[in-house]
Design a protein around this motif. Sequence first.
Motif, PDB file in Angstrom:
ATOM      1  N   ALA A 270       5.594  -6.798  -6.073  1.00 47.68           N
ATOM      2  CA  ALA A 270       5.206  -5.575  -5.381  1.00 47.68           C
ATOM      3  C   ALA A 270       3.848  -5.717  -4.701  1.00 47.68           C
ATOM      4  CB  ALA A 270       5.192  -4.401  -6.358  1.00 47.68           C
ATOM      5  N   GLU A 271       2.924  -6.378  -5.370  1.00 49.83           N
ATOM      6  CA  GLU A 271       1.585  -6.551  -4.816  1.00 49.83           C
ATOM      7  C   GLU A 271       1.573  -7.602  -3.717  1.00 49.83           C
ATOM      8  OE1 GLU A 271      -3.006  -7.072  -6.461  1.00 49.83           O
ATOM      9  OE2 GLU A 271      -1.304  -7.390  -7.811  1.00 49.83           O
ATOM     10  N   LEU A 272       2.511  -8.557  -3.753  1.00 47.77           N
ATOM     11  CA  LEU A 272       2.527  -9.664  -2.803  1.00 47.77           C
ATOM     12  C   LEU A 272       3.363  -9.368  -1.567  1.00 47.77           C
ATOM     13  CD1 LEU A 272       3.043 -12.548  -5.403  1.00 47.77           C
ATOM     14  CD2 LEU A 272       0.883 -11.706  -4.466  1.00 47.77           C
ATOM     15  N   PHE A 273       4.197  -8.339  -1.634  1.00 41.94           N
ATOM     16  CA  PHE A 273       5.072  -7.997  -0.521  1.00 41.94           C
ATOM     17  C   PHE A 273       4.236  -7.502   0.664  1.00 41.94           C
ATOM     18  CE2 PHE A 273       8.734  -5.813   1.468  1.00 41.94           C
ATOM     19  CZ  PHE A 273       9.708  -6.780   1.273  1.00 41.94           C
ATOM     20  N   THR A 274       4.798  -7.572   1.879  1.00 42.36           N
ATOM     21  CA  THR A 274       4.098  -7.087   3.071  1.00 42.36           C
ATOM     22  C   THR A 274       4.921  -5.983   3.742  1.00 42.36           C
ATOM     23  OG1 THR A 274       3.137  -9.285   3.432  1.00 42.36           O
ATOM     24  CG2 THR A 274       3.060  -7.737   5.258  1.00 42.36           C
ATOM     25  N   PRO A 275       4.354  -4.768   3.849  1.00 40.80           N
ATOM     26  CA  PRO A 275       3.087  -4.330   3.243  1.00 40.80           C
ATOM     27  C   PRO A 275       3.223  -4.233   1.720  1.00 40.80           C
ATOM     28  CG  PRO A 275       4.248  -2.448   4.163  1.00 40.80           C
ATOM     29  CD  PRO A 275       5.037  -3.662   4.566  1.00 40.80           C
ATOM     30  N   SER A 276       2.090  -4.349   1.026  1.00 40.49           N
ATOM     31  CA  SER A 276       2.124  -4.254  -0.432  1.00 40.49           C
ATOM     32  C   SER A 276       2.659  -2.886  -0.845  1.00 40.49           C
ATOM     33  CB  SER A 276       0.735  -4.492  -1.021  1.00 40.49           C
ATOM     34  OG  SER A 276      -0.200  -3.552  -0.522  1.00 40.49           O
ATOM     35  N   LEU A 277       3.376  -2.872  -1.959  1.00 43.05           N
ATOM     36  CA  LEU A 277       4.203  -1.716  -2.301  1.00 43.05           C
ATOM     37  C   LEU A 277       3.474  -0.716  -3.194  1.00 43.05           C
ATOM     38  CD1 LEU A 277       7.069  -0.504  -2.052  1.00 43.05           C
ATOM     39  CD2 LEU A 277       7.673  -1.794  -4.125  1.00 43.05           C
ATOM     40  N   THR A 278       3.412   0.524  -2.727  1.00 44.76           N
ATOM     41  CA  THR A 278       3.021   1.631  -3.603  1.00 44.76           C
ATOM     42  C   THR A 278       4.174   1.892  -4.555  1.00 44.76           C
ATOM     43  OG1 THR A 278       1.553   2.645  -1.968  1.00 44.76           O
ATOM     44  CG2 THR A 278       2.451   4.087  -3.675  1.00 44.76           C
ATOM     45  N   THR A 279       3.868   2.032  -5.838  1.00 46.54           N
ATOM     46  CA  THR A 279       4.955   2.090  -6.814  1.00 46.54           C
ATOM     47  C   THR A 279       4.507   2.794  -8.089  1.00 46.54           C
ATOM     48  OG1 THR A 279       6.593   0.722  -7.988  1.00 46.54           O
ATOM     49  CG2 THR A 279       4.366  -0.162  -7.813  1.00 46.54           C
ATOM     50  N   ILE A 280       5.460   3.048  -8.953  1.00 41.06           N
ATOM     51  CA  ILE A 280       5.188   3.600 -10.286  1.00 41.06           C
ATOM     52  C   ILE A 280       5.159   2.439 -11.270  1.00 41.06           C
ATOM     53  CG2 ILE A 280       5.935   5.186 -12.074  1.00 41.06           C
ATOM     54  CD1 ILE A 280       5.085   6.538  -9.439  1.00 41.06           C
ATOM     55  N   ARG A 281       4.038   2.250 -11.920  1.00 35.04           N
ATOM     56  CA  ARG A 281       3.876   1.102 -12.813  1.00 35.04           C
ATOM     57  C   ARG A 281       4.439   1.394 -14.196  1.00 35.04           C
ATOM     58  NH1 ARG A 281      -1.931  -1.173 -13.041  1.00 35.04           N
ATOM     59  NH2 ARG A 281      -1.162  -2.352 -11.239  1.00 35.04           N
ATOM     60  N   VAL A 282       5.260   0.479 -14.658  1.00 36.57           N
ATOM     61  CA  VAL A 282       5.740   0.453 -16.045  1.00 36.57           C
ATOM     62  C   VAL A 282       5.232  -0.836 -16.667  1.00 36.57           C
ATOM     63  CG1 VAL A 282       7.765   0.405 -17.540  1.00 36.57           C
ATOM     64  CG2 VAL A 282       7.831   1.702 -15.403  1.00 36.57           C
ATOM     65  N   ASP A 283       4.661  -0.754 -17.846  1.00 37.71           N
ATOM     66  CA  ASP A 283       4.218  -1.968 -18.533  1.00 37.71           C
ATOM     67  C   ASP A 283       5.440  -2.602 -19.197  1.00 37.71           C
ATOM     68  OD1 ASP A 283       3.077  -3.950 -20.139  1.00 37.71           O
ATOM     69  OD2 ASP A 283       1.261  -2.771 -20.501  1.00 37.71           O
ATOM     70  N   ASP A 312       4.454   5.507 -21.294  1.00 31.54           N
ATOM     71  CA  ASP A 312       3.900   6.227 -20.150  1.00 31.54           C
ATOM     72  C   ASP A 312       3.988   5.374 -18.876  1.00 31.54           C
ATOM     73  OD1 ASP A 312       2.802   8.352 -18.853  1.00 31.54           O
ATOM     74  OD2 ASP A 312       0.746   8.017 -19.537  1.00 31.54           O
ATOM     75  N   VAL A 313       3.852   6.025 -17.736  1.00 40.64           N
ATOM     76  CA  VAL A 313       3.873   5.353 -16.432  1.00 40.64           C
ATOM     77  C   VAL A 313       2.676   5.839 -15.622  1.00 40.64           C
ATOM     78  CG1 VAL A 313       6.384   5.131 -16.435  1.00 40.64           C
ATOM     79  CG2 VAL A 313       5.326   7.140 -15.375  1.00 40.64           C
ATOM     80  N   GLU A 314       2.370   5.125 -14.535  1.00 37.54           N
ATOM     81  CA  GLU A 314       1.266   5.547 -13.667  1.00 37.54           C
ATOM     82  C   GLU A 314       1.546   5.142 -12.226  1.00 37.54           C
ATOM     83  OE1 GLU A 314      -2.476   3.491 -14.139  1.00 37.54           O
ATOM     84  OE2 GLU A 314      -1.480   1.793 -15.116  1.00 37.54           O
ATOM     85  N   LEU A 315       0.935   5.878 -11.303  1.00 37.11           N
ATOM     86  CA  LEU A 315       1.080   5.594  -9.880  1.00 37.11           C
ATOM     87  C   LEU A 315       0.092   4.505  -9.467  1.00 37.11           C
ATOM     88  CD1 LEU A 315       2.218   6.440  -7.022  1.00 37.11           C
ATOM     89  CD2 LEU A 315       0.209   7.941  -6.886  1.00 37.11           C
ATOM     90  N   VAL A 316       0.585   3.505  -8.715  1.00 37.39           N
ATOM     91  CA  VAL A 316      -0.267   2.457  -8.152  1.00 37.39           C
ATOM     92  C   VAL A 316      -0.156   2.551  -6.624  1.00 37.39           C
ATOM     93  CG1 VAL A 316      -0.706  -0.005  -7.999  1.00 37.39           C
ATOM     94  CG2 VAL A 316       0.119   0.972 -10.144  1.00 37.39           C
ATOM     95  N   VAL A 317      -1.264   2.918  -5.985  1.00 36.29           N
ATOM     96  CA  VAL A 317      -1.257   3.132  -4.537  1.00 36.29           C
ATOM     97  C   VAL A 317      -1.632   1.835  -3.814  1.00 36.29           C
ATOM     98  CG1 VAL A 317      -2.246   4.439  -2.622  1.00 36.29           C
ATOM     99  CG2 VAL A 317      -1.861   5.561  -4.841  1.00 36.29           C
ATOM    100  N   ARG A 318      -0.728   1.409  -2.915  1.00 34.51           N
ATOM    101  CA  ARG A 318      -0.989   0.236  -2.074  1.00 34.51           C
ATOM    102  C   ARG A 318      -0.688   0.603  -0.621  1.00 34.51           C
ATOM    103  NH1 ARG A 318       1.904  -2.623  -6.475  1.00 34.51           N
ATOM    104  NH2 ARG A 318       0.340  -3.495  -7.898  1.00 34.51           N
ATOM    105  N   GLU A 319      -0.260  -0.341   0.176  1.00 34.63           N
ATOM    106  CA  GLU A 319      -0.188  -0.143   1.632  1.00 34.63           C
ATOM    107  C   GLU A 319       1.051   0.623   2.094  1.00 34.63           C
ATOM    108  OE1 GLU A 319      -2.497  -4.300   2.834  1.00 34.63           O
ATOM    109  OE2 GLU A 319      -0.303  -4.200   2.861  1.00 34.63           O
ATOM    110  N   SER A 320       2.156   0.567   1.355  1.00 35.49           N
ATOM    111  CA  SER A 320       3.418   1.125   1.869  1.00 35.49           C
ATOM    112  C   SER A 320       3.453   2.644   1.868  1.00 35.49           C
ATOM    113  CB  SER A 320       4.601   0.582   1.066  1.00 35.49           C
ATOM    114  OG  SER A 320       4.612   1.117  -0.242  1.00 35.49           O
TER     115      SER A 320
END
Length: 321
Positions: A270-283, A312-320
Amino acid sequence: ADVSKTTVSHDINETRNVEDETTQRVREAIPELDYRPSMVARGLALQRTHTLGLVIVDMTNPFFSELACGVLDAAGDQGYDVFVCNSGAKIKAEMRALFSLADHNADGVIIFPSWRNEERLREFAERNRPLVVVNRDFRPQPGIGQIFMDTYKGARLAVDHLAGQGHQAIGMLAGYVAYSPVFRRVRGFGDAMDAHGLPVEDGWVRPVAQPTIVQGRKATAKLLSQHPELTAIFAYNDLLAMGAIQTCREMGRRVPEDCAIVGFDDIQMAELFTPSLTTIRVDKYELGMKAVALLLKMLEDPETEVQPVFLDVELVVRESA
């Protein structure tokens, strides 16, 4: 070592105090003879093999590889080995894997179950081995534990973020909506849209049978062709979201300017994709470790109904988006 088998057993397993001189002779003999305990014999004697099963849906999905690492590490720390099986989300393959694990005397199984297979899984847990079921609602009973990702919260976080950026026409690429964890995402999506006073028009939520990049491309092409008014898409997982980004490019839609995309899982790509992906993070790693801890707790006390575990989950904001 010039001692009995019983003395060796007590010394290795630390089940009785053995004189220091005897212990030294036993420990010196072990490497000289390249001795290893027979796990088969030990399993027959103790009715435990110290092996666990892990049944996953798709071994090619990075979500499951990250989770499997957590399972393997947590099990290894407690002296357990793990057999990994791939079901392909097919009920026959899933049950074949479970009975194979039972035939090999695995002590318990962690499983991502197929939908519409609850009764057979219940029967398996009652007659064969305890199960930890991931992300699936089951009626409580001894022998079945449950662990959940907070997919409902994740869906709401995704919509909150998109609505906060001014998007009013938001679509969703859903998994198969009859499957409860998918339903929680759909319900979270709908509740969040309602909370922001936004409509969910017919066709804005599109079920996708297989959460892959290829299926994400196909589903997005149909969704945007039929509903060009959409300016954002929330996807069931990151693979679908990546497929959506590829289709947007092919259709001449810029991401995020013309169509914002949010995924779910935060796999490493998700972080390496172009554009990098905004997503919901699950550990995923922690999910695997907690599943093992829950299963071992059930093995210690088989008759007790264990409480569901929530991650729990959290939002990770990136470029998409």
